[in-house]
Design an enzyme around this catalytic site. Structure first.
Site, PDB file in Angstrom:
ATOM      1  N   ASP A   1       0.808  -1.217   0.000  1.00  0.00           N
ATOM      2  CA  ASP A   1       0.000   0.000   0.000  1.00  0.00           C
ATOM      3  C   ASP A   1       0.843   1.271   0.000  1.00  0.00           C
ATOM      4  O   ASP A   1       0.311   2.371   0.099  1.00  0.00           O
ATOM      5  CB  ASP A   1      -0.966   0.008   1.192  1.00  0.00           C
TER       6      ASP A   1
ATOM      7  N   ARG B   1      11.255  25.823   2.130  1.00  0.00           N
ATOM      8  CA  ARG B   1      10.887  27.086   1.486  1.00  0.00           C
ATOM      9  C   ARG B   1       9.768  27.821   2.215  1.00  0.00           C
ATOM     10  O   ARG B   1       9.638  29.032   2.092  1.00  0.00           O
ATOM     11  CB  ARG B   1      10.516  26.839   0.018  1.00  0.00           C
TER      12      ARG B   1
ATOM     13  N   HIS C   1      17.652  26.662   3.059  1.00  0.00           N
ATOM     14  CA  HIS C   1      17.061  27.744   2.269  1.00  0.00           C
ATOM     15  C   HIS C   1      17.139  29.075   3.009  1.00  0.00           C
ATOM     16  O   HIS C   1      17.286  30.129   2.396  1.00  0.00           O
ATOM     17  CB  HIS C   1      15.618  27.404   1.923  1.00  0.00           C
TER      18      HIS C   1
ATOM     19  N   LYS D   1      13.864  41.191  -9.948  1.00  0.00           N
ATOM     20  CA  LYS D   1      12.751  40.513 -10.605  1.00  0.00           C
ATOM     21  C   LYS D   1      11.490  40.595  -9.769  1.00  0.00           C
ATOM     22  O   LYS D   1      11.533  40.849  -8.566  1.00  0.00           O
ATOM     23  CB  LYS D   1      13.093  39.045 -10.866  1.00  0.00           C
TER      24      LYS D   1
ATOM     25  N   ARG E   1       8.009  38.245  -8.967  1.00  0.00           N
ATOM     26  CA  ARG E   1       7.422  36.912  -9.122  1.00  0.00           C
ATOM     27  C   ARG E   1       5.904  37.019  -9.022  1.00  0.00           C
ATOM     28  O   ARG E   1       5.354  37.178  -7.936  1.00  0.00           O
ATOM     29  CB  ARG E   1       7.957  35.970  -8.036  1.00  0.00           C
TER      30      ARG E   1
ATOM     31  N   ASP F   1      23.015  30.591  -6.641  1.00  0.00           N
ATOM     32  CA  ASP F   1      21.803  30.408  -5.849  1.00  0.00           C
ATOM     33  C   ASP F   1      21.966  29.187  -4.955  1.00  0.00           C
ATOM     34  O   ASP F   1      22.900  28.396  -5.137  1.00  0.00           O
ATOM     35  CB  ASP F   1      20.584  30.250  -6.757  1.00  0.00           C
TER      36      ASP F   1
ATOM     37  N   THR G   1      12.526  24.593 -10.648  1.00  0.00           N
ATOM     38  CA  THR G   1      12.028  24.555 -12.032  1.00  0.00           C
ATOM     39  C   THR G   1      12.935  25.311 -12.992  1.00  0.00           C
ATOM     40  O   THR G   1      12.707  25.288 -14.198  1.00  0.00           O
ATOM     41  CB  THR G   1      10.614  25.156 -12.110  1.00  0.00           C
ATOM     42  N   ALA G   2      13.944  26.001 -12.455  1.00  0.00           N
ATOM     43  CA  ALA G   2      14.967  26.707 -13.231  1.00  0.00           C
ATOM     44  C   ALA G   2      14.452  27.953 -13.950  1.00  0.00           C
ATOM     45  O   ALA G   2      15.161  28.528 -14.769  1.00  0.00           O
ATOM     46  CB  ALA G   2      15.643  25.772 -14.250  1.00  0.00           C
TER      47      ALA G   2
END
Length: 319
Positions: A42, A101, A135, A197, A199, A223, A228-229
């Site tokens: 399972d 994060r 992080h 930048k 977001r 970084d 996801t680059a």
């Protein structure tokens, strides 16, 4: 190895990063402890330690990378197994610490998963955590046990020094990574630049401006992790559009989920340097990506912990 508080140590590993665990054990001069980490039909994780650990300094190596939930549960269950087997000190070696994060309440009703996972690891029975490039550094304080927070920076600095790149500028891909960029630029004797930048939503970034002189320069984007680059590739393309020559990129954790590989292949980055805290599946290997090993650093840190020797010298970056 010097005589420490514990007369012996053993190193076990979950399934998340078997190659790194083997390399660390080899550097420490020990085979990996015999264990099996499988699943019931399972999907429940099933763990068995096949060696006695009573009174033994025990290291459990497991990155909480993809599949994150499975690897996290494996780690918790292995810690619990060691605790119930009366291990001496249980050291959770987590090269990549997932769920980091969400480290604060950015808006109402947000969870703080970095703290939640810290609580789970402590409650499972870990006596110490050894990790790399969290992080946010303050996550160390979320644990009620000692945390040895290793840095990947010395490995990356050594590599880029060996390349002897002329007219080098270290670039932060966003405002949050400025300190990392400055820490890398100092030993490389290079100036820094910042990508400003916005977001609009999670995993989507929009380049706004470049702060600093990058025209005619060779750039290194720095970084802590690449997921996801989108951020790193958009930044690289913007640097080239604004007059930069060659653009390199580096990070400690190559999570590389979703469209990351395609974005890296199609962007202006000449070479991307990643550490092996997260395994890179063979089907995702591309010519642009170079992987450097963290095994010697973790092995030395674990040996120092076992013999009660300071690990602070491992944080130093040669200038």
């Amino acid at each position: 190895m010097k005589e420490g508080m514990y007369c012996d140590f053993k190193v076990f590993a979950g399934n998340s990063n078997a190659k790194l665990a083997e390399d660390i054990a080899n550097y420490m001069g020990k085979p990996l402890g015999k264990s099996t980490v499988t699943k019931f039909s399972d999907g429940e994780a099933s763990v068995s330690l096949w060696e006695p650990v009573r009174g033994v300094d025990t290291y459990i190596i497991q990155s909480t990378c993809f599949p994150v939930n499975d690897n996290l549960m494996e780690l918790l269950i292995m810690i619990d197994a060691a605790r119930r087997a009366s291990a001496g000190r249980i050291n959770a070696v987590i090269p990549y610490y997932g769920y980091a994060r969400q480290d604060r309440k950015a808006k109402a009703r947000d969870p703080i998963t970095a703290k939640l996972v810290a609580n789970l690891i402590v409650e499972a029975g870990a006596d110490r955590v050894v990790t790399m490039d969290l992080h946010a550094p303050q996550i160390q304080g979320y644990f009620d046990i000692p945390v040895d927070h290793l840095l990947g920076l010395p490995i990356l600095v050594k590599y880029f020094k060996s390349k002897n790149i002329k007219d080098l500028v270290v670039v932060s891909p966003d405002h949050g990574s400025v300190t990392r960029a400055r820490n890398m630029a100092t030993p490389l004797d290079a100036p820094i630049a910042i990508v400003d930048k916005r977001r609009p939503k999670a995993n989507v970034s929009e380049i706004m401006n470049i702060i600093g002189d990058i025209e005619g320069k060779n750039c290194v984007l720095m970084d802590d992790m690449i997921d996801t680059a989108g951020t790193i590739t958009n930044a690289a393309n913007a640097l080239v559009d604004m007059g930069a020559n060659d653009v390199y990129a580096c990070a400690t954790h190559g999570v590389l989920s979703g469209p990351a590989i395609e974005r890296i292949e199609d962007c202006a980055i000449k070479e991307m340097v990643l550490l092996d805290t997260v395994p890179l599946p063979t089907e995702k290997v591309v010519k642009k990506i170079k992987t450097l090993s963290v095994a010697p650093l973790f092995a030395e840190a674990m040996a120092n912990i076992h013999t009660n020797v300071s690990v602070s010298k491992l944080f130093q970056v040669s200038h």
